[in-house]
Design an enzyme around this catalytic site. Structure first.
Site, PDB file in Angstrom:
ATOM      1  N   ASP A 126       0.861  -1.321   0.102  1.00 59.42           N
ATOM      2  CA  ASP A 126       0.162   0.066   0.037  1.00 59.42           C
ATOM      3  C   ASP A 126       0.974   1.138  -0.133  1.00 59.42           C
ATOM      4  O   ASP A 126       1.896   1.276   0.644  1.00 59.42           O
ATOM      5  CB  ASP A 126      -0.910  -0.038   1.352  1.00 59.42           C
ATOM      6  CG  ASP A 126      -1.924   1.099   1.190  1.00 59.42           C
ATOM      7  OD1 ASP A 126      -2.630   1.237  -0.066  1.00 59.42           O
ATOM      8  OD2 ASP A 126      -2.508   1.592   2.193  1.00 59.42           O
ATOM      9  N   HIS A 133      -4.265  14.151   0.591  1.00 56.08           N
ATOM     10  CA  HIS A 133      -4.308  13.204   1.689  1.00 56.08           C
ATOM     11  C   HIS A 133      -2.837  13.236   2.508  1.00 56.08           C
ATOM     12  O   HIS A 133      -3.321  13.751   3.737  1.00 56.08           O
ATOM     13  CB  HIS A 133      -4.555  11.860   1.410  1.00 56.08           C
ATOM     14  CG  HIS A 133      -4.528  10.933   2.665  1.00 56.08           C
ATOM     15  ND1 HIS A 133      -5.446  10.823   3.526  1.00 56.08           N
ATOM     16  CD2 HIS A 133      -3.589  10.077   2.996  1.00 56.08           C
ATOM     17  CE1 HIS A 133      -5.104   9.849   4.227  1.00 56.08           C
ATOM     18  NE2 HIS A 133      -3.996   9.384   3.976  1.00 56.08           N
ATOM     19  N   GLU A 199     -10.445   4.126   3.976  1.00 57.17           N
ATOM     20  CA  GLU A 199      -9.476   5.048   2.780  1.00 57.17           C
ATOM     21  C   GLU A 199      -9.868   4.669   1.527  1.00 57.17           C
ATOM     22  O   GLU A 199      -9.836   3.351   1.027  1.00 57.17           O
ATOM     23  CB  GLU A 199      -7.924   4.703   3.057  1.00 57.17           C
ATOM     24  CG  GLU A 199      -7.398   5.187   4.226  1.00 57.17           C
ATOM     25  CD  GLU A 199      -5.923   5.167   4.452  1.00 57.17           C
ATOM     26  OE1 GLU A 199      -5.402   5.624   5.540  1.00 57.17           O
ATOM     27  OE2 GLU A 199      -5.150   4.541   3.682  1.00 57.17           O
ATOM     28  N   GLU A 201      -9.156   3.986  -2.046  1.00 61.36           N
ATOM     29  CA  GLU A 201      -8.118   3.924  -3.077  1.00 61.36           C
ATOM     30  C   GLU A 201      -8.251   3.205  -4.237  1.00 61.36           C
ATOM     31  O   GLU A 201      -9.456   2.463  -4.381  1.00 61.36           O
ATOM     32  CB  GLU A 201      -7.021   3.009  -2.128  1.00 61.36           C
ATOM     33  CG  GLU A 201      -6.603   3.759  -0.945  1.00 61.36           C
ATOM     34  CD  GLU A 201      -5.366   2.968  -0.180  1.00 61.36           C
ATOM     35  OE1 GLU A 201      -4.582   2.215  -1.063  1.00 61.36           O
ATOM     36  OE2 GLU A 201      -4.999   3.021   0.844  1.00 61.36           O
ATOM     37  N   ASP A 231      -8.869   0.558   2.176  1.00 62.81           N
ATOM     38  CA  ASP A 231      -7.922   0.268   3.126  1.00 62.81           C
ATOM     39  C   ASP A 231      -8.410   0.483   4.512  1.00 62.81           C
ATOM     40  O   ASP A 231      -8.113   1.841   5.164  1.00 62.81           O
ATOM     41  CB  ASP A 231      -6.669   0.909   2.652  1.00 62.81           C
ATOM     42  CG  ASP A 231      -5.396   0.851   3.965  1.00 62.81           C
ATOM     43  OD1 ASP A 231      -5.510  -0.089   4.498  1.00 62.81           O
ATOM     44  OD2 ASP A 231      -4.710   1.638   4.061  1.00 62.81           O
ATOM     45  N   ARG A 235      -7.141   3.913  13.464  1.00 61.87           N
ATOM     46  CA  ARG A 235      -6.354   5.191  13.676  1.00 61.87           C
ATOM     47  C   ARG A 235      -5.871   5.154  15.118  1.00 61.87           C
ATOM     48  O   ARG A 235      -4.458   5.524  15.200  1.00 61.87           O
ATOM     49  CB  ARG A 235      -7.171   6.463  13.292  1.00 61.87           C
ATOM     50  CG  ARG A 235      -7.862   6.370  11.994  1.00 61.87           C
ATOM     51  CD  ARG A 235      -6.719   6.585  10.980  1.00 61.87           C
ATOM     52  NE  ARG A 235      -7.263   7.009   9.634  1.00 61.87           N
ATOM     53  CZ  ARG A 235      -6.542   6.859   8.540  1.00 61.87           C
ATOM     54  NH1 ARG A 235      -5.417   6.477   8.392  1.00 61.87           N
ATOM     55  NH2 ARG A 235      -7.148   6.726   7.407  1.00 61.87           N
ATOM     56  N   GLN A 238      -3.125   2.788  15.046  1.00 60.13           N
ATOM     57  CA  GLN A 238      -1.841   3.270  14.143  1.00 60.13           C
ATOM     58  C   GLN A 238      -1.085   4.410  14.950  1.00 60.13           C
ATOM     59  O   GLN A 238      -0.136   4.459  14.878  1.00 60.13           O
ATOM     60  CB  GLN A 238      -2.671   3.915  12.916  1.00 60.13           C
ATOM     61  CG  GLN A 238      -1.612   4.212  11.876  1.00 60.13           C
ATOM     62  CD  GLN A 238      -2.204   4.770  10.643  1.00 60.13           C
ATOM     63  OE1 GLN A 238      -3.536   4.696  10.526  1.00 60.13           O
ATOM     64  NE2 GLN A 238      -1.469   5.380   9.612  1.00 60.13           N
ATOM     65  N   LYS A 251      -3.467  -1.834  10.014  1.00 57.88           N
ATOM     66  CA  LYS A 251      -3.842  -1.905   8.642  1.00 57.88           C
ATOM     67  C   LYS A 251      -4.067  -3.365   8.310  1.00 57.88           C
ATOM     68  O   LYS A 251      -4.349  -3.725   7.224  1.00 57.88           O
ATOM     69  CB  LYS A 251      -2.677  -1.457   7.671  1.00 57.88           C
ATOM     70  CG  LYS A 251      -2.303   0.059   7.945  1.00 57.88           C
ATOM     71  CD  LYS A 251      -3.590   1.014   7.121  1.00 57.88           C
ATOM     72  CE  LYS A 251      -2.995   2.398   7.150  1.00 57.88           C
ATOM     73  NZ  LYS A 251      -4.042   3.305   6.422  1.00 57.88           N
ATOM     74  N   THR A 255      -8.708  -5.555   3.977  1.00 55.38           N
ATOM     75  CA  THR A 255      -8.604  -4.537   2.949  1.00 55.38           C
ATOM     76  C   THR A 255      -9.659  -5.115   1.866  1.00 55.38           C
ATOM     77  O   THR A 255      -9.674  -6.210   1.450  1.00 55.38           O
ATOM     78  CB  THR A 255      -7.219  -4.669   2.312  1.00 55.38           C
ATOM     79  OG1 THR A 255      -6.191  -4.371   3.070  1.00 55.38           O
ATOM     80  CG2 THR A 255      -6.977  -3.841   0.891  1.00 55.38           C
ATOM     81  N   GLU A 361      -9.676  12.559   7.618  1.00 56.06           N
ATOM     82  CA  GLU A 361      -9.587  14.109   6.976  1.00 56.06           C
ATOM     83  C   GLU A 361     -11.073  14.749   6.655  1.00 56.06           C
ATOM     84  O   GLU A 361     -10.986  15.918   7.169  1.00 56.06           O
ATOM     85  CB  GLU A 361      -9.086  14.026   5.520  1.00 56.06           C
ATOM     86  CG  GLU A 361      -7.868  13.405   5.244  1.00 56.06           C
ATOM     87  CD  GLU A 361      -7.543  13.259   3.733  1.00 56.06           C
ATOM     88  OE1 GLU A 361      -7.179  14.111   3.077  1.00 56.06           O
ATOM     89  OE2 GLU A 361      -7.867  11.946   3.074  1.00 56.06           O
TER      90      GLU A 361
END
Length: 419
Positions: A126, A133, A199, A201, A231, A235, A238, A251, A255, A361
């Site tokens: 990834d 972003h 996410e 993607e 993804d 958070r 992370q 992560k 996925t 975001e």
């Protein structure tokens, strides 16, 4: 390129993701429970495994390419075979086909059909290649003056993920447990993730292997097709774990990819350039031509039992690095690339708030919750929420789409270590 007409009527409507111009590849369960390869056409699936078994189509010099029920073996046969089979399928489904009635018995309705993984994922990498972003996230945690790491404008940053975590659209995702540490806490705790996120993607699928460095042009030739990719990201896990080696368990939960692989050939009319470089790239990363695609994207969020709210709309053309550049960079160390390798683009965000591709975001780290059409608010994903990614390249009277990339979040397990 105009709309190509098919004898499958539903493929000729402007709102379908799957006109004859597309012909994406997927895997599905038949009524008897067997997994077969299929091609989407309108609201139907053409059973390619059955076509091969009955001798209607054949791959020169190969036997039972589609018998395993996914497209991995086919990918390994190379670009000329990809083109030949695509031409055969196009001819079989084109308007005016003499034996349309005979071929109709190989059609299966998409509605109600269970989709499976369309290929075997060899490895998963990834990337972090969307400038908007990266700037937003960096501003949140380091301030605008240090938003982008010093290397960001020179190198496609990425990490090696878990191939075992990749799953097809429609598969539920369970909220993970992990180590969490509140900013004012002295020590971490072990608890379910509280800031679960998505996410938006694109995923590039490698169809040909490499052994040693390849150019951007060679990397582009190696790519078989593209999928939508979510993804999932914990958070709070992370935030505690990522220093100094980056994402790990945050992560590894899941996925999600779309069930349909849109072949690169179907996207050719929609090629576009990457954004203007803010710093000259080293020669090995310079693109010989347009390597991105103009693909409109959106994210929908539906609370359990409630209507969906579209929370983001953006475009794949916002990416700073293309998948071909990412793949070329991946090979620089001599790292062999394998048939079935999957490359996540990184979160795709535009410059405006409504174009951001992650709740991190959109809600600015949870400080600015959004209000859904139902009246509920969200800072991050809650149990029971269904997140759906959609994307399509828009042609003249038609669209080349990916279908839905969706998953519902289940509550965390009871404490897995209390037995």
């Amino acid at each position: 390129m105009p709309l190509m007409k098919s004898w499958v009527d539903s493929a000729n409507t402007p709102d379908t993701d799957f006109p004859l111009n597309n012909l994406p590849y997927g895997a599905f369960l038949t009524a008897s429970g067997e997994q077969h390869c299929g091609v989407a056409i309108g609201d139907m699936i053409l059973d390619v495994t059955a076509l091969e078994a009955d001798g209607v189509i054949a791959v020169a010099g190969e036997d039972e390419v589609f018998a395993a029920g996914d497209w991995t073996a086919f990918m390994g046969l190379g670009a000329q075979v990809w083109a030949d089979v695509r031409a055969t399928l196009t001819a079989l489904l084109a308007e005016g086909m003499a034996d349309a009635d005979g071929l109709s018995r190989y059609l299966v309705a998409q509605d109600g059909t269970q989709m499976r993984m369309p290929f075997t994922v060899s490895e998963y990498t990834d990337f972090y290649a969307g400038k908007h972003h990266a700037t937003n996230v960096g501003t949140m945690f380091r301030g605008p003056e240090n938003a982008l790491p010093p290397n960001w404008l020179s190198i496609p940053i990425g990490y090696n993920g878990r191939a075992s975590s990749v799953q097809v659209s429609g598969t539920d995702v369970r909220r993970p447990w992990g180590q969490l540490k509140a900013p004012d806490a002295e020590m971490p705790t072990f608890a379910p993730c509280k800031r679960f996120d998505i996410e938006l993607e694109m995923g590039a699928i490698v169809g040909q292997p490499s052994d040693g460095p390849v150019t951007v042009a060679e990397a582009d030739d190696m790519i078989f097709g593209y999928v939508l990719l979510n993804d999932w990201s914990a958070r709070d896990i992370q935030a505690w774990e990522y220093q100094p080696l980056g994402p790990f368990q945050a992560k590894a939960t899941a996925t999600t990819i779309s069930p349909w692989i849109v072949p690169k050939a179907a996207l050719e009319p929609f090629r576009c350039d990457t954004p203007e470089r803010e710093r000259p790239l080293l020669e090995y990363l310079q693109a010989p031509g347009p390597m991105l695609y103009d693909i409109a994207l959106e994210v929908g969020l539906a609370p359990e039992g409630q209507a969906e709210t579209v929370i983001s709309r953006t475009n794949y053309n916002e990416m700073y690095y293309s998948s071909a550049q990412q793949l070329a960079h991946h090979t620089t160390s001599g790292c062999p690339m394998l048939v079935g390798d999957l490359l996540g683009s990184g979160t795709i965000s535009g410059p405006e708030k409504h174009q951001r591709g992650a709740l991190l975001e959109i809600t600015w780290g949870g400080k600015e919750p959004i209000t859904l059409d139902t009246g509920e608010t969200r800072s991050f994903v809650e149990d029971g929420d269904t997140l759906t990614l959609r994307g399509a390249a828009m042609g003249d009277g038609y669209r080349v789409g990916f279908g839905a990339c969706a998953a519902t979040v289940l509550p965390a397990l009871d404490d897995p270590y209390k037995r």
